[in-house]
Design an enzyme around this catalytic site. Structure first.
Site, short mmCIF file in Angstrom:
data_model
loop_
_atom_site.label_atom_id
_atom_site.label_comp_id
_atom_site.label_asym_id
_atom_site.label_seq_id
_atom_site.Cartn_x
_atom_site.Cartn_y
_atom_site.Cartn_z
N LYS A 23 0.85 -1.21 0.00
CA LYS A 23 0.00 0.00 0.00
C LYS A 23 0.87 1.24 0.00
O LYS A 23 0.66 2.18 -0.77
CB LYS A 23 -0.89 0.00 1.24
CG LYS A 23 -1.47 1.38 1.58
CD LYS A 23 -2.33 1.40 2.80
CE LYS A 23 -1.67 1.83 4.05
NZ LYS A 23 -1.39 3.23 4.25
N ASN A 24 1.89 1.26 0.88
CA ASN A 24 2.68 2.47 1.06
C ASN A 24 3.65 2.72 -0.09
O ASN A 24 4.12 3.84 -0.27
CB ASN A 24 3.36 2.46 2.42
CG ASN A 24 2.32 2.57 3.54
OD1 ASN A 24 1.18 2.97 3.29
ND2 ASN A 24 2.70 2.16 4.73
N CYS A 117 -4.66 8.05 9.29
CA CYS A 117 -5.07 7.39 10.54
C CYS A 117 -4.83 8.33 11.73
O CYS A 117 -3.83 9.04 11.81
CB CYS A 117 -4.28 6.10 10.72
SG CYS A 117 -4.79 4.82 9.55
N ARG A 122 0.58 13.92 13.23
CA ARG A 122 0.95 13.80 11.81
C ARG A 122 1.39 15.14 11.21
O ARG A 122 0.84 15.64 10.24
CB ARG A 122 -0.20 13.21 10.97
CG ARG A 122 -0.96 12.02 11.46
CD ARG A 122 -0.20 10.73 11.59
NE ARG A 122 0.39 10.14 10.43
CZ ARG A 122 -0.22 9.22 9.64
NH1 ARG A 122 -1.45 8.90 9.87
NH2 ARG A 122 0.43 8.67 8.63
N PRO A 123 2.38 15.81 11.79
CA PRO A 123 2.79 17.12 11.28
C PRO A 123 3.38 17.05 9.87
O PRO A 123 3.71 15.96 9.40
CB PRO A 123 3.85 17.58 12.28
CG PRO A 123 4.33 16.35 12.93
CD PRO A 123 3.21 15.37 12.91
N ASP A 305 3.75 0.00 12.34
CA ASP A 305 2.46 -0.44 11.78
C ASP A 305 2.10 -1.86 12.22
O ASP A 305 0.98 -2.30 11.98
CB ASP A 305 2.48 -0.36 10.25
CG ASP A 305 2.61 1.07 9.76
OD1 ASP A 305 2.96 1.26 8.59
OD2 ASP A 305 2.41 1.99 10.57
N ILE A 327 7.36 5.93 17.55
CA ILE A 327 7.14 6.73 16.34
C ILE A 327 5.95 7.67 16.49
O ILE A 327 6.03 8.84 16.12
CB ILE A 327 6.94 5.81 15.11
CG1 ILE A 327 8.08 4.79 14.99
CG2 ILE A 327 6.77 6.63 13.84
CD1 ILE A 327 9.45 5.40 14.75
N ARG A 397 -8.95 0.11 3.61
CA ARG A 397 -7.99 1.09 3.06
C ARG A 397 -6.65 0.43 2.78
O ARG A 397 -5.90 0.86 1.91
CB ARG A 397 -7.78 2.23 4.08
CG ARG A 397 -8.89 3.23 4.14
CD ARG A 397 -8.45 4.45 4.92
NE ARG A 397 -7.16 4.93 4.41
CZ ARG A 397 -6.32 5.67 5.14
NH1 ARG A 397 -6.62 6.00 6.37
NH2 ARG A 397 -5.16 6.08 4.64
C1 EPZ Z 1 4.18 6.53 6.57
O1 EPZ Z 1 3.50 7.61 7.20
C2 EPZ Z 1 3.15 5.42 6.45
N1 EPZ Z 1 2.06 5.89 5.61
C3 EPZ Z 1 2.62 5.02 7.82
O2 EPZ Z 1 1.78 3.90 7.63
C4 EPZ Z 1 3.80 4.59 8.71
O3 EPZ Z 1 3.32 4.35 10.02
C5 EPZ Z 1 4.86 5.69 8.74
O4 EPZ Z 1 5.26 6.04 7.40
C6 EPZ Z 1 6.09 5.25 9.51
O5 EPZ Z 1 6.62 4.09 8.92
C7 EPZ Z 1 2.25 5.94 4.26
O6 EPZ Z 1 3.30 5.59 3.76
C8 EPZ Z 1 1.09 6.43 3.46
P1 EPZ Z 1 6.55 9.54 8.84
P2 EPZ Z 1 4.21 9.07 7.29
O7 EPZ Z 1 6.62 10.81 8.13
O8 EPZ Z 1 5.01 9.28 6.07
C9 EPZ Z 1 6.99 12.59 12.41
C10 EPZ Z 1 -0.15 2.61 7.76
O9 EPZ Z 1 -0.74 2.06 8.69
N2 EPZ Z 1 6.94 13.63 11.37
O10 EPZ Z 1 7.64 8.52 8.64
O11 EPZ Z 1 3.20 10.06 7.66
C11 EPZ Z 1 5.64 11.91 12.60
O12 EPZ Z 1 4.85 12.63 13.50
C12 EPZ Z 1 0.38 4.01 7.93
O13 EPZ Z 1 0.09 2.08 6.64
C13 EPZ Z 1 7.21 14.94 11.73
O14 EPZ Z 1 7.48 15.24 12.89
O15 EPZ Z 1 5.18 8.80 8.53
C14 EPZ Z 1 6.02 10.57 13.17
O16 EPZ Z 1 6.25 10.73 14.55
C15 EPZ Z 1 0.09 4.57 9.31
N3 EPZ Z 1 7.17 15.90 10.76
C16 EPZ Z 1 7.37 10.28 12.51
O17 EPZ Z 1 7.85 11.53 11.99
C17 EPZ Z 1 6.88 15.61 9.45
O18 EPZ Z 1 6.89 16.54 8.61
C18 EPZ Z 1 7.26 9.30 11.35
O19 EPZ Z 1 6.36 9.83 10.42
C19 EPZ Z 1 6.61 14.27 9.11
C20 EPZ Z 1 6.65 13.29 10.09
#
Ligand code: EPZ
Length: 418
Positions: A23-24, A117, A122-123, A305, A327, A397
């Site tokens: 998916k991702n 989710c 999710r910043p 995840d 995370i 989803r």
């Molecule tokens: C991706 O989300 C995945 N989603 C998530 O999967 C997954 O949990 C996550 O990566 C971590 O592996 C998709 O790929 C569509 P991140 P993403 O940016 O990109 C912080 C699922 O169930 N952060 O790696 O949003 C954030 O708050 C979903 O398939 C900032 O601080 O994750 C988190 O603590 C859920 N600022 C950490 O980084 C930012 O600008 C990791 O987030 C972006 C992120």
């Protein structure tokens, strides 16, 4: 349409299951296809809700997107609109990839604050930091990012966290920027590598994906490509948890065992049998799981995840386990639902302390997000009695035909559409 899943638990699931495409990866690769003024064919695409939503957004932007069994044909020649439909954008986190793709293709983008989710704030600050470093002007107006970049120019970008989304979004925008971009402290997840490989197949020049430093040399244009995406490592891990939870014996085909090292290690710590092949994993339940500790980390650590499905497994362990969610700041909303089934869990901030019980009992529960839904399926499969799961839309989803795959393995599960 409100669907529910009804599961009669207690059956040991046996047999083979094939993992669908990631998916991702799918959502990022589809967005990346907008970067070229040609036709891309993406194979091994999972037929899931997030792909359908993204297809609708891409068509609204001027692309022609045709879903054929397991593959998608994207003709991005006609992409001319830079404003993504707000009501679709807010349904998924991956909408944010449209910012990087549209900036790279059109030099402008108007995309709402993405949904996703409810597992934390999710910043988007790291996305903004990276895209601004490339020369984009980004402002938030009435809930939408309004972005303009007359000329994207390569830069060195340090990510404060190894964000998957920010790493991919910056890569998308940097592919056709002038000069070299270096992403320092980049995410190393397999689907980051998948997107980089797809972009390179379109003529991009990306090196280092899969390490913490990704280098992109901008090129003037990208051409169409045919590409097959990776198997879904989170779906793979979900089947591994289901095999252990039901005391079953499941062979998981078309997966990448190397991506699952942390998950296999944890299952073996619990006393489960794990056999690794070239492109399959076999997991057998060997009795009550041993109590262990799990800390979620960026890849190659234990995936966040899979925290939820594995917490369910530990809810019937032979002792007390501890899970630390490093995370996301609030990825334990599903615990209340698990408590309804008899789980004994205390949550303090990012730490869940789980006292193993002999068994869970079936009851009515509700999915609070995608992986929480998967966790409730694991719980229902191993619980005594019948479990009814509502809010199945979350599960759809990210999991393709989940009940059909479970039925083949012997699960007593039916979908009721109201
Ligand atoms: C991706 O989300 C995945 N989603 C998530 O999967 C997954 O949990 C996550 O990566 C971590 O592996 C998709 O790929 C569509 P991140 P993403 O940016 O990109 C912080 C699922 O169930 N952060 O790696 O949003 C954030 O708050 C979903 O398939 C900032 O601080 O994750 C988190 O603590 C859920 N600022 C950490 O980084 C930012 O600008 C990791 O987030 C972006 C992120």
């Amino acid at each position: 349409m409100k669907d529910r899943l009804v599961i009669r638990g207690g059956k040991a699931l046996q047999g083979e299951v094939r993992v669908s495409g990631s998916k991702n990866s799918a959502v990022a690769v589809l967005a990346a296809a907008l970067l070229c003024d040609g036709v891309c064919i993406v194979e091994n695409l999972p037929m899931i809700e997030d792909v359908c939503i993204l297809k609708a957004m891409m068509e609204a932007l001027g692309a022609q997107v045709e879903l054929r069994e397991g593959a998608v044909h994207v003709d991005a020649t006609g992409v001319c609109c830079h404003h993504a439909p707000l009501e679709l954008v807010r349904q998924m986190r991956a909408s944010n990839y449209l910012i990087g793709a549209l900036l790279g293709r059109l030099g402008k983008a108007q995309v709402g604050i993405p949904g996703g989710c409810d597992i934390g704030t999710r910043p988007m600050d790291l996305h903004e930091k990276g895209l601004r470093a490339l020369g984009a002007n980004i402002r938030l107006s009435r809930g939408e990012y309004v972005c303009v970049a007359n000329q994207l120019t390569g830069a060195e970008i340090y990510l404060d966290q190894a964000s998957v989304g920010a790493s991919i979004n910056i890569m998308l925008a940097a592919c056709k920027a002038k000069g070299r971009t270096t992403i320092v402290n980049a995410a190393r997840e397999p689907h980051v590598v998948d997107v980089a490989n797809f972009l390179n197949s379109m003529g991009a020049s990306i090196k280092g994906a899969g390490t913490d430093t990704i280098r992109i040399n901008g090129v003037p244009r990208l051409h169409g490509s045919t590409y097959s995406i990776l198997p879904d490592m989170i779906e793979t891990g979900t089947w591994m948890a289901i095999a252990a939870a039901t005391q079953g014996d499941i062979t998981i085909r078309d997966c990448v065992p190397y991506h699952m090292e942390s998950v296999s290690a944890k299952l073996m710590e619990m006393g489960m049998y794990v056999e690794e092949g070239e492109d399959y994993l076999r997991v057998k339940g060997t009795g009550r799981p041993h109590a262990i500790s799990i800390s979620t980390m960026y890849y190659p650590g234990f995936p966040t995840d899979l925290q939820q499905p594995f917490a369910v497994l530990l809810s019937v362990a032979d002792g007390s386990s501890v899970i630390t969610e490093n995370i996301y700041e609030s990825r334990y909303k599903y615990i209340d639902e698990l408590r309804r089934m008899g789980a004994k869990v205390r949550v303090v901030d990012r730490i869940a302390m789980i006292d193993g019980v002999d068994a869970l009992w079936g009851t009515a529960v509700s999915a609070t997000d995608l992986r929480a839904g998967a966790a409730l399926i694991v719980a229902g499969l191993m619980a005594d009695g019948t479990t009814t799961i509502s809010n199945v839309k979350y599960i759809d989803r990210g999991y393709e035909r989940i009940e059909k795959k479970l039925q083949v393995l012997g699960a007593d599960i039916t979908r009721i559409t109201e």
